[in-house]
Design an enzyme around this catalytic site. Sequence first.
Site, PDB file in Angstrom:
ATOM      1  N   HIS A 135       0.748   8.277   5.605  1.00 28.05           N
ATOM      2  CA  HIS A 135      -0.130   7.810   6.690  1.00 28.05           C
ATOM      3  C   HIS A 135       0.296   6.450   7.204  1.00 28.05           C
ATOM      4  CE1 HIS A 135      -3.616  10.619   5.274  1.00 28.05           C
ATOM      5  NE2 HIS A 135      -2.657  11.268   5.880  1.00 28.05           N
ATOM      6  N   CYS A 182       6.226   0.324  18.004  1.00 30.38           N
ATOM      7  CA  CYS A 182       6.180   0.273  19.472  1.00 30.38           C
ATOM      8  C   CYS A 182       6.105   1.709  20.000  1.00 30.38           C
ATOM      9  CB  CYS A 182       7.438  -0.413  20.020  1.00 30.38           C
ATOM     10  SG  CYS A 182       7.527  -0.350  21.825  1.00 30.38           S
ATOM     11  N   CYS A 222       9.280   2.363  22.569  1.00 36.33           N
ATOM     12  CA  CYS A 222      10.695   2.598  22.163  1.00 36.33           C
ATOM     13  C   CYS A 222      10.830   3.080  20.728  1.00 36.33           C
ATOM     14  CB  CYS A 222      11.513   1.318  22.373  1.00 36.33           C
ATOM     15  SG  CYS A 222      11.165   0.024  21.165  1.00 36.33           S
ATOM     16  N   ASN A 243      -9.648  11.860 -10.848  1.00 33.35           N
ATOM     17  CA  ASN A 243     -10.545  11.349  -9.814  1.00 33.35           C
ATOM     18  C   ASN A 243     -11.870  10.927 -10.448  1.00 33.35           C
ATOM     19  OD1 ASN A 243     -10.490  10.993  -6.865  1.00 33.35           O
ATOM     20  ND2 ASN A 243     -12.286  12.332  -6.883  1.00 33.35           N
ATOM     21  N   GLU A 280     -14.768  11.695  -9.499  1.00 35.09           N
ATOM     22  CA  GLU A 280     -15.647  12.880  -9.562  1.00 35.09           C
ATOM     23  C   GLU A 280     -14.892  14.070  -9.000  1.00 35.09           C
ATOM     24  OE1 GLU A 280     -18.644  11.118  -7.211  1.00 35.09           O
ATOM     25  OE2 GLU A 280     -17.540  11.376  -5.330  1.00 35.09           O
TER      26      GLU A 280
END
Length: 232
Positions: free
Chosen positions: A106, A114, A117, A198, A200
């Site tokens: 991401h 830019c 370009c 994790n 949860e």
Amino acid sequence: MDKIVILTGAGISAESGLGTFRDKDGIWTRYPIEDVATPEGFARNPALVQDFYNQRRAQAAKAQPNAAHRALARLQADYAGEVVIVTQNVDALHEAGGARGVLHMHGELARALCNACGHRWDAPEVMAPADPCPACGRPETRPDVVWFGEIPYHMDDIWTHLGGAGLFAAIGTSGNVYPAAAFVQEAAAAGAHTVELNLEPSVTVSDFAETRHGAATEVVPDWVDAVLSGRA
Ligand code: APR
């Protein structure tokens, strides 16, 4: 040795003080996604979007890697096979914790892009709307982060890594956003053992062969110890 592919999300940086997105008082409860994380939102109000990322860039710059980031770097250093870290996070805490070759699907808060370009460079602490591109001079600059509706980075490499994985772990991600949420199925189809680490159960918890639920700074070092000692 099996190739290990690891996907991380905002939960691995939570204990470093960086907000997650969908937890109680998460980032998306305070900012509408369509206003700050879409090309349309940027076109509508570039100052709002730049301010949103300037605030997150300042927070990320002050944050320190935690025991989970450091444990993944230790895994890369001590495991005999290849360990690939793919992150949805735009902070640089994996690198600050010693990890190498991290694939930021991401993008990164620390980089600028830019639109005119395609030039990329290290973002200044504060970006303003219409800052001129250092390469072409046009005022089409933006944070180098992937917004909703845009194509994530490194996908060809990521699919290839998943196809050759023997072990896949998802750490600190709710499993709400694709294509990252489908990585577990891709790895499982390639015969990999899959584990969710994790706080949860995620929305994709049933796709995983193994789960280790708890705070990342506890469950990730334990899991790395188990992998390095051949117990996982
Ligand atoms: N330890 C481990 N997991 C944690 C911790 C912690 N200390 N704190 C929170 N979590 C978990 C939450 O339970 C949740 O499942 O981290 C997950 C964070 O989920 P999200 O906030 O949805 O973040 P993430 O999955 O990374 O979002 C993916 O969505 O908005 C987009 O681009 C954004 O990269 C982001 C993507």
